[in-house]
Write an enzyme that holds these catalytic residues in place. Structure first.
Site, PDB file in Angstrom:
ATOM      1  N   ARG A 124       0.859  -1.193   0.000  1.00  0.00           N
ATOM      2  CA  ARG A 124       0.000   0.000   0.000  1.00  0.00           C
ATOM      3  C   ARG A 124       0.885   1.231   0.000  1.00  0.00           C
ATOM      4  NH1 ARG A 124      -2.992   0.638   5.090  1.00  0.00           N
ATOM      5  NH2 ARG A 124      -1.486   2.284   5.422  1.00  0.00           N
ATOM      6  N   GLU A 140       4.540   7.172   2.564  1.00  0.00           N
ATOM      7  CA  GLU A 140       5.403   5.999   2.678  1.00  0.00           C
ATOM      8  C   GLU A 140       4.864   4.875   1.821  1.00  0.00           C
ATOM      9  OE1 GLU A 140       5.510   3.580   6.155  1.00  0.00           O
ATOM     10  OE2 GLU A 140       3.441   3.974   6.692  1.00  0.00           O
ATOM     11  N   ASN A 142       4.266   0.887   1.975  1.00  0.00           N
ATOM     12  CA  ASN A 142       4.188  -0.210   2.955  1.00  0.00           C
ATOM     13  C   ASN A 142       4.284  -1.558   2.252  1.00  0.00           C
ATOM     14  OD1 ASN A 142       3.227   1.367   5.492  1.00  0.00           O
ATOM     15  ND2 ASN A 142       1.882   2.069   3.861  1.00  0.00           N
ATOM     16  N   SER A 147      -3.132  -2.768   6.137  1.00  0.00           N
ATOM     17  CA  SER A 147      -4.470  -3.040   6.658  1.00  0.00           C
ATOM     18  C   SER A 147      -5.536  -2.139   6.025  1.00  0.00           C
ATOM     19  CB  SER A 147      -4.475  -2.887   8.171  1.00  0.00           C
ATOM     20  OG  SER A 147      -3.955  -1.631   8.525  1.00  0.00           O
ATOM     21  N   LYS A 318      12.151   3.000   5.843  1.00  0.00           N
ATOM     22  CA  LYS A 318      12.176   4.432   5.515  1.00  0.00           C
ATOM     23  C   LYS A 318      13.499   4.816   4.845  1.00  0.00           C
ATOM     24  CE  LYS A 318       8.277   5.296   8.034  1.00  0.00           C
ATOM     25  NZ  LYS A 318       7.618   4.036   8.246  1.00  0.00           N
ATOM     26  N   LYS A 381      11.792  10.475  11.087  1.00  0.00           N
ATOM     27  CA  LYS A 381      11.237   9.118  11.166  1.00  0.00           C
ATOM     28  C   LYS A 381      12.308   8.068  11.445  1.00  0.00           C
ATOM     29  CE  LYS A 381       7.583  10.000   7.775  1.00  0.00           C
ATOM     30  NZ  LYS A 381       6.834   9.414   6.645  1.00  0.00           N
ATOM     31  N   GLU A 385       7.496   0.664  11.662  1.00  0.00           N
ATOM     32  CA  GLU A 385       6.188   0.649  11.023  1.00  0.00           C
ATOM     33  C   GLU A 385       5.096   0.690  12.072  1.00  0.00           C
ATOM     34  OE1 GLU A 385       5.858   0.756   7.781  1.00  0.00           O
ATOM     35  OE2 GLU A 385       8.030   0.694   7.629  1.00  0.00           O
ATOM     36  N   GLY A 386       3.924   1.122  11.649  1.00  0.00           N
ATOM     37  CA  GLY A 386       2.754   0.901  12.480  1.00  0.00           C
ATOM     38  C   GLY A 386       2.274   2.083  13.287  1.00  0.00           C
ATOM     39  N   ARG A 467      -7.966   7.316   4.829  1.00  0.00           N
ATOM     40  CA  ARG A 467      -7.998   7.416   6.290  1.00  0.00           C
ATOM     41  C   ARG A 467      -7.965   8.883   6.658  1.00  0.00           C
ATOM     42  NH1 ARG A 467      -2.957   4.503   8.554  1.00  0.00           N
ATOM     43  NH2 ARG A 467      -2.333   5.288   6.516  1.00  0.00           N
TER      44      ARG A 467
HETATM   45  P1  ADP Z   1       4.300   4.510   9.968  1.00  0.00           P
HETATM   46  O1  ADP Z   1       5.193   3.512   9.335  1.00  0.00           O
HETATM   47  O2  ADP Z   1       4.424   4.569  11.431  1.00  0.00           O
HETATM   48  O3  ADP Z   1       2.880   4.381   9.471  1.00  0.00           O
HETATM   49  P2  ADP Z   1       4.365   6.967   8.393  1.00  0.00           P
HETATM   50  O4  ADP Z   1       5.528   7.361   7.569  1.00  0.00           O
HETATM   51  O5  ADP Z   1       3.180   6.490   7.643  1.00  0.00           O
HETATM   52  O6  ADP Z   1       4.870   5.922   9.473  1.00  0.00           O
HETATM   53  O7  ADP Z   1       3.943   8.193   9.302  1.00  0.00           O
HETATM   54  C1  ADP Z   1       2.850   8.116  10.211  1.00  0.00           C
HETATM   55  C2  ADP Z   1       1.906   9.274  10.012  1.00  0.00           C
HETATM   56  O8  ADP Z   1       2.583  10.520  10.131  1.00  0.00           O
HETATM   57  C3  ADP Z   1       1.269   9.326   8.629  1.00  0.00           C
HETATM   58  O9  ADP Z   1       0.134   8.519   8.577  1.00  0.00           O
HETATM   59  C4  ADP Z   1       0.956  10.796   8.472  1.00  0.00           C
HETATM   60  O10 ADP Z   1      -0.255  11.117   9.111  1.00  0.00           O
HETATM   61  C5  ADP Z   1       2.080  11.475   9.224  1.00  0.00           C
HETATM   62  N1  ADP Z   1       3.158  11.839   8.274  1.00  0.00           N
HETATM   63  C6  ADP Z   1       4.220  11.090   7.944  1.00  0.00           C
HETATM   64  N2  ADP Z   1       5.011  11.705   7.051  1.00  0.00           N
HETATM   65  C7  ADP Z   1       4.433  12.896   6.794  1.00  0.00           C
HETATM   66  C8  ADP Z   1       4.769  14.013   5.948  1.00  0.00           C
HETATM   67  N3  ADP Z   1       5.869  14.014   5.198  1.00  0.00           N
HETATM   68  N4  ADP Z   1       3.942  15.070   5.953  1.00  0.00           N
HETATM   69  C9  ADP Z   1       2.821  15.089   6.714  1.00  0.00           C
HETATM   70  N5  ADP Z   1       2.457  14.079   7.522  1.00  0.00           N
HETATM   71  C10 ADP Z   1       3.245  12.993   7.583  1.00  0.00           C
HETATM   72 MG    MG Z   2       2.053   4.817   7.674  1.00  0.00          MG
END
Ligand code: ADP
Ligand code: MG
Length: 491
Positions: A124, A140, A142, A147, A318, A381, A385-386, A467
């Site tokens: 995803r 990101e 995945n 899910s 990442k 970051k 994950e998660g 979401r």
């Molecule tokens: P995880 O692997 O924990 O899901 P993500 O990279 O998806 O990590 O980051 C978690 C959340 O943080 C995302 O669902 C989003 O809401 C917010 N986020 C992450 N990166 C960005 C970004 N570059 N700009 C704005 N919001 C972000």
């Molecule tokens: Mg995420």
């Protein structure tokens, strides 16, 4: 073109809408277990009352770029294995307890001889629409345990039902949205089809119903209906059964034959595909750690097709995402990509910078400067994950200062995307919240590929997920309690 406003309903109409929404959700499985649940009682999943506007051209771009992303990650794993392994060797040093441990399993497999070169990906790719640029930007990619493919289809159907029965109209029973503005995601079926593809290739390109899918789940999973919906679709569409097990119970419930085939001990059902909906974070190995890691090892060593394989899982880190924002790297990984495809792919990236201590690496010193001088534009970051792991804006300098310099390399610094906000309504338990929300569009894709030869057996789109979360909360995890399941209103 501007989107239509959200429907404006009076109190009585909103109460009717809520009742109808709750009844539909409970009747159709748009549900989740509440915290500390009993197995026989569910909650309506946290959802939006209305679909949230997404520009149609952005949605189309996200759908169009999915198979290119699938192929990119396939090639990282299957064609540039040496490069990936080098990256992972570094990450394993930073994070010996988790990445390191998974990586060690991979090395053990290579040493023993891999029994199953085929890998199943259910991916995803997540985006936000940048409000200023009016373009999708990737959050990101995945590669493990993605899910909400099940609940996403359901909320699309729910919004369609509420719209078609006139509950969004405040005067008559008219449809508020046109049918083609509020499509339902086909993800529940198309993810199930992905699992069926794995089963097909395991059985030497035969549609066998004699083998089953092993669904590896977390103990006390609250989002199990999202998973069950996919399992029911797998059975309904392909007559393929599934069996659920936690990592902790692998040793006691699963057995391996001399030739590496995996079976459910009790019934001797042969397992074609191991579908991980657990195992993506260190928390999944906390309880009875030795046993859960041993469980993972047993599965990995077997002849079953893993969804995903260890390398495919780790390719979603990442750090890899950061390295893939480089055009030179993309050209190497996708040498025959057309210029329009390349342009589309690159247009989804925001700046992601490494924080490695090695200053020779492009961007590393710049990242260190930016992290302290303009942290308000960035998110930091770790390789996790998660949800719930990121460090935002003004927290970044404090956080980095507390770390040893050598540990900085385990993080990437990403430019914040600035999404449009909408005043949709979120329903959680019995309460309706009316606040500014921001939305994240996820596009599913599935693939079966050969990790050794790079041959791609299938590469498909598999629907989408929207979401949403309150603008004021940084993280969007639904199960973690911050966000909710939504669907697109395309305008
Ligand atoms: P995880 O692997 O924990 O899901 P993500 O990279 O998806 O990590 O980051 C978690 C959340 O943080 C995302 O669902 C989003 O809401 C917010 N986020 C992450 N990166 C960005 C970004 N570059 N700009 C704005 N919001 C972000
Ligand atoms: Mg995420």
């Amino acid at each position: 073109m501007a989107p239509k406003q959200f429907p404006e309903l009076n109190k009585i109409q909103e109460e009717q809408l809520k009742a109808s929404l709750q009844q539909w959700s409970l009747s159709n499985g748009l549900v989740m277990y509440p915290p500390n649940f009993d197995s026989f009682q569910v909650n309506v999943a946290p959802i939006t009352l209305f679909p949230t506007p997404i520009p149609r051209h952005c949605f189309d771009d996200a759908v169009a770029v999915q198979k290119i992303f699938n192929k990119l990650y396939i090639n990282v794993v299957a064609k540039e294995t040496k490069w990936l392994v080098e990256i992972l060797t570094d990450l394993a040093r930073f994070d010996p307890e988790f990445t390191g441990r998974l990586f060690k399993i991979y090395q053990e497999l290579i040493a023993d001889g891999v029994l199953q070169p085929l890998s199943l990906g259910i991916f995803r790719s997540d985006y936000m629409v940048d409000a200023t640029l009016d373009k999708i930007k990737q959050i990101e990619f995945n590669t493990v345990s993605v899910s909400f493919g099940g609940l996403s289809t359901k909320i699309g159907e729910l919004h369609q039902f509420l719209n078609a029965t006139g509950l969004y109209d405040n005067k008559y029973n008219y449809k508020y949205y046109e049918d083609d503005e509020i499509k339902a995601s086909p993800s529940v079926d198309e993810i199930a089809d992905g699992l069926a593809d794995g089963n097909y290739y395991y059985n030497e390109e035969k549609n066998s119903t004699g083998t089953i899918v092993l669904v590896v789940v977390q103990p006390n999973e609250r989002n199990s209906f999202d998973q069950k919906l996919v399992e029911y679709s797998l059975f309904q569409r392909h007559k393929i059964r599934s069996y659920r097990v936690t990592l902790e119970d692998i040793e006691s419930e699963i057995t391996v034959s001399g030739d590496g085939k995996l079976y459910v001990k009790e019934t001797m059902d042969e397992i074609s595909v191991v579908y991980y909906r657990s195992g993506y974070g260190p928390g999944d190995y906390d309880v009875n750690s030795e046993k859960t890691w041993q469980g993972r090892l047993i599965l990995e060593k077997s002849r079953a097709i893993k969804c995903p394989s260890i390398l495919t899982q780790l390719s979603g880190s990442k750090k890899v995402q950061q390295l893939l924002t480089d055009k030179k790297v993309i050209n190497k990984l996708l040498p025959s990509i057309s210029s329009s495809e390349l342009e589309l792919l690159l247009s989804t990236f925001v700046d992601i910078l490494p924080l490695d201590d090695d200053d020779s690496e492009e961007g590393a010193s710049l990242a260190k400067k930016l992290a302290f001088e303009e942290p308000q534009n960035y998110v930091l970051k770790p390789q996790r994950e998660g949800g719930g792991n990121n460090i935002y804006k003004s927290e970044i300098p404090k956080f980095l200062n507390k770390l040893k310099k050598e540990e900085w390399g385990a993080y990437i610094l990403m430019k914040l995307i600035n999404p449009q906000t909408y005043k949709n309504k979120i329903i959680r338990n019995n309460d309706i919240y009316h606040e500014d929300i921001i939305s994240e569009l996820g596009i599913f894709g599935t693939t079966v590929f050969n990790e050794e030869t790079g041959e791609i057996k299938t590469n498909k789109n598999a629907g989408w997920l929207l979401r949403s979360k309150f603008e004021t909360s940084n993280e969007g995890g639904v199960a973690a309690g911050f966000g909710c399941v939504d669907n697109v209103y395309l305008y």
